[in-house]
Design an enzyme around this catalytic site. Structure first.
Site, PDB file in Angstrom:
ATOM      1  N   ASP A  57       0.881  -1.137  -0.008  1.00  0.00           N
ATOM      2  CA  ASP A  57       0.473  -0.089  -0.188  1.00  0.00           C
ATOM      3  C   ASP A  57       0.414   1.281  -0.112  1.00  0.00           C
ATOM      4  O   ASP A  57       1.335   1.554  -0.304  1.00  0.00           O
ATOM      5  CB  ASP A  57      -1.027  -0.349   1.110  1.00  0.00           C
ATOM      6  CG  ASP A  57      -2.315   1.172   1.075  1.00  0.00           C
ATOM      7  OD1 ASP A  57      -2.174   2.332   0.206  1.00  0.00           O
ATOM      8  OD2 ASP A  57      -3.408   0.302   0.676  1.00  0.00           O
TER       9      ASP A  57
ATOM     10  N   ASP B 167       3.112   1.029  -5.060  1.00  0.00           N
ATOM     11  CA  ASP B 167       2.024   1.456  -5.709  1.00  0.00           C
ATOM     12  C   ASP B 167       1.663   0.772  -6.641  1.00  0.00           C
ATOM     13  O   ASP B 167       1.874  -0.508  -7.368  1.00  0.00           O
ATOM     14  CB  ASP B 167       2.535   2.821  -6.904  1.00  0.00           C
ATOM     15  CG  ASP B 167       1.198   3.796  -6.829  1.00  0.00           C
ATOM     16  OD1 ASP B 167       1.279   5.221  -6.891  1.00  0.00           O
ATOM     17  OD2 ASP B 167       1.130   3.816  -8.001  1.00  0.00           O
TER      18      ASP B 167
ATOM     19  N   HIS C  44     -13.337  -1.718  -7.051  1.00  0.00           N
ATOM     20  CA  HIS C  44     -14.453  -0.945  -7.587  1.00  0.00           C
ATOM     21  C   HIS C  44     -13.794   1.178  -6.893  1.00  0.00           C
ATOM     22  O   HIS C  44     -14.996   1.822  -7.464  1.00  0.00           O
ATOM     23  CB  HIS C  44     -15.353  -0.992  -6.196  1.00  0.00           C
ATOM     24  CG  HIS C  44     -14.915  -0.936  -5.045  1.00  0.00           C
ATOM     25  ND1 HIS C  44     -16.176  -0.974  -4.055  1.00  0.00           N
ATOM     26  CD2 HIS C  44     -14.215  -0.690  -4.700  1.00  0.00           C
ATOM     27  CE1 HIS C  44     -15.693  -0.504  -3.457  1.00  0.00           C
ATOM     28  NE2 HIS C  44     -14.617  -0.650  -3.033  1.00  0.00           N
TER      29      HIS C  44
HETATM   30  C1  LIG Z   1     -10.892   1.186   0.456  1.00  0.00           C
HETATM   31  S1  LIG Z   1      -9.590   0.390   0.812  1.00  0.00           S
HETATM   32  C2  LIG Z   1      -9.737  -1.331   0.549  1.00  0.00           C
HETATM   33  C3  LIG Z   1      -8.328  -1.285   1.823  1.00  0.00           C
HETATM   34  C4  LIG Z   1      -7.832  -2.814   2.108  1.00  0.00           C
HETATM   35  N1  LIG Z   1      -8.091  -3.764   0.830  1.00  0.00           N
HETATM   36  C5  LIG Z   1      -9.553  -3.364   2.689  1.00  0.00           C
HETATM   37  O1  LIG Z   1     -10.320  -4.346   2.058  1.00  0.00           O
HETATM   38  O2  LIG Z   1     -10.371  -3.190   3.581  1.00  0.00           O
HETATM   39  C6  LIG Z   1      -8.435   0.921  -0.807  1.00  0.00           C
HETATM   40  C7  LIG Z   1      -6.735   1.233  -0.600  1.00  0.00           C
HETATM   41  O3  LIG Z   1      -6.400   0.551  -1.764  1.00  0.00           O
HETATM   42  C8  LIG Z   1      -5.066   2.278  -1.459  1.00  0.00           C
HETATM   43  N2  LIG Z   1      -4.244   2.316  -2.147  1.00  0.00           N
HETATM   44  C9  LIG Z   1      -5.100   3.834  -2.679  1.00  0.00           C
HETATM   45  N3  LIG Z   1      -4.150   3.575  -4.054  1.00  0.00           N
HETATM   46  C10 LIG Z   1      -3.303   2.916  -4.769  1.00  0.00           C
HETATM   47  C11 LIG Z   1      -1.946   3.417  -4.769  1.00  0.00           C
HETATM   48  N4  LIG Z   1      -1.753   4.498  -6.349  1.00  0.00           N
HETATM   49  N5  LIG Z   1      -0.971   1.999  -4.475  1.00  0.00           N
HETATM   50  C12 LIG Z   1      -0.906   2.141  -3.621  1.00  0.00           C
HETATM   51  N6  LIG Z   1      -3.071   1.795  -2.632  1.00  0.00           N
HETATM   52  C13 LIG Z   1      -3.490   2.596  -3.133  1.00  0.00           C
HETATM   53  C14 LIG Z   1      -5.305   2.292  -0.303  1.00  0.00           C
HETATM   54  O4  LIG Z   1      -4.357   3.535   0.995  1.00  0.00           O
HETATM   55  C15 LIG Z   1      -6.063   2.092   0.973  1.00  0.00           C
HETATM   56  O5  LIG Z   1      -5.496   1.058   1.585  1.00  0.00           O
END
Ligand SMILES: C[S@@+](CC[C@H](N)C(=O)[O-])C[C@H]1O[C@@H](n2cnc3c(N)ncnc32)[C@H](O)[C@@H]1O
Length: 342
Positions: A200, A227, A245
């Site tokens: 993350d 990323d 999503h």
């Molecule tokens: C809706 S959350 C879901 C978190 C976890 N997988 C869960 O089910 O509870 C989306 C996750 O994507 C991560 N995220 C967003 N953009 C990102 C990026 N460019 N690279 C890596 N992670 C990213 C956010 O930090 C967040 O933790």
């Protein structure tokens, strides 16, 4: 006026008024008020002093919630306690929804839904002055509450799906967009032969290493700040829970193609996402989630199985199975499949 119309007006007016209850819970949890309340009634004045709120404003807000089974006032007194439902707003409740209400989210952006309706674009940049992820990245306190909210929702939606997956007995599971690690650590506890990698953004993972060590999983779980739009660490199973999503079709294709690129045929992909019915309908909770995505992130949406199948095939994966989980969640399994030579 027809008698039914009177009932309809009352029902609609109820919808109008109930919106304020949601906002009241968001404000109270942000100020930590439920943590100052419990089963035993406490004077509003004391709670207001401890929470740093205006006593009159707090009392009036709690009176609203008294009518919605969140708090209860001792008759004839100014003392208030949490109901069983209200207890769920304490941060120390095992099924807490405190961060879910307190987090930056729909409550901050939905008032600009008119913008989304006119343009099809998310309301978040208009309401917040910048994109949702950028806003969070610049505010560590808000980011921490958001990550906690994800962990709470993971407990409700994703953890019950862990047993639905036939995990390999050994190998490496890479959790992309993992949040702070609630899901992957549950997988590692369920299958002792597996190793894990959390991926993350660096500011999301800053406290995860300590949490993993505290759970005794330090030797089996790596924390790899990274990323979604860069090459992922090598793995045997890639897990993405409630990540796709958040993105439009083009971004989803990029994310999944990057995972496919270096993965040998047979590599497994496990998606935890809700799946919309094929007939274009949506349950109330599914419609809520779909609108929340639309308001928060550019091009984000809930999808049908056919839509996931198309995105998977376009990115080098073959959908193998879709298994329903608890309401609001499905497990979609796919395997790496290189295109056949022409
Ligand atoms: C809706 S959350 C879901 C978190 C976890 N997988 C869960 O089910 O509870 C989306 C996750 O994507 C991560 N995220 C967003 N953009 C990102 C990026 N460019 N690279 C890596 N992670 C990213 C956010 O930090 C967040 O933790």
């Amino acid at each position: 006026m027809r008698r039914e119309s009177v009932a309809e007006v009352a029902a609609l007016f109820d919808v109008y008024q109930t919106g304020l209850v949601f906002h009241a819970l968001c404000a109270l949890t942000r100020l930590g008020v439920p943590d100052l309340l419990g089963e035993t009634p406490r004077p509003v004045r004391t709670v207001a002093a401890e929470a740093g709120t205006d006593v009159d404003a707090l009392r009036r807000l709690l009176r609203l919630l008294d009518g919605h089974d969140i708090v209860t006032f001792e008759p004839g007194t100014d003392e208030v306690a949490l109901t069983d439902r209200g207890e769920l707003l304490r941060t120390d409740h095992p099924m807490s929804l405190a961060a879910t209400f307190a987090t930056l989210g729909v409550s901050d952006v939905a008032h600009r839904m008119d913008h989304t309706l006119r343009t099809g674009q998310p309301a978040a940049p208009i309401a917040l002055g910048e994109g949702f992820w950028e806003f969070l990245a610049a505010r560590p306190d808000r980011q921490r509450v958001f990550s906690q909210a994800m962990a709470e929702q993971s407990r409700l939606l994703s953890l019950p799906c862990v047993d639905l997956v036939d995990w390999p007995a050994e190998g490496t599971v890479v959790d992309l967009g993992s949040g702070t690690g609630a899901l992957l650590t549950a997988v590692l506890r369920a299958v002792p032969g597996l190793r894990g990698v959390l991926v993350d953004q660096p500011h999301v993972l800053d406290r995860s290493r300590a949490a993993i060590t505290a759970q005794g999983l330090a030797d089996r779980c790596e924390v790899a700040a990274g990323d979604l739009f860069e090459e992922p660490p090598p793995g045997d199973v890639y897990l993405l829970s409630r990540v796709l999503h958040d993105w439009d079709d083009e971004a989803v294709t990029r994310i999944l193609s990057l995972v496919a690129e270096k993965s040998p045929d047979g590599t497994r992909l496990v998606l935890f996402e809700d799946v919309l019915p094929a007939d274009g309908s949506a349950g109330a909770a599914q419609a809520w989630a779909d609108i929340a995505m639309m308001l928060l992130y550019d091009g984000a949406r809930e999808r049908t199985e056919a839509e996931y199948r198309t995105l998977l095939e376009r990115s080098g994966w073959q959908l193998r199975a879709t298994v329903p989980g608890p309401p609001g969640m499905h497990v979609i399994e796919a395997t790496r499949r290189s295109p056949r030579p022409a």
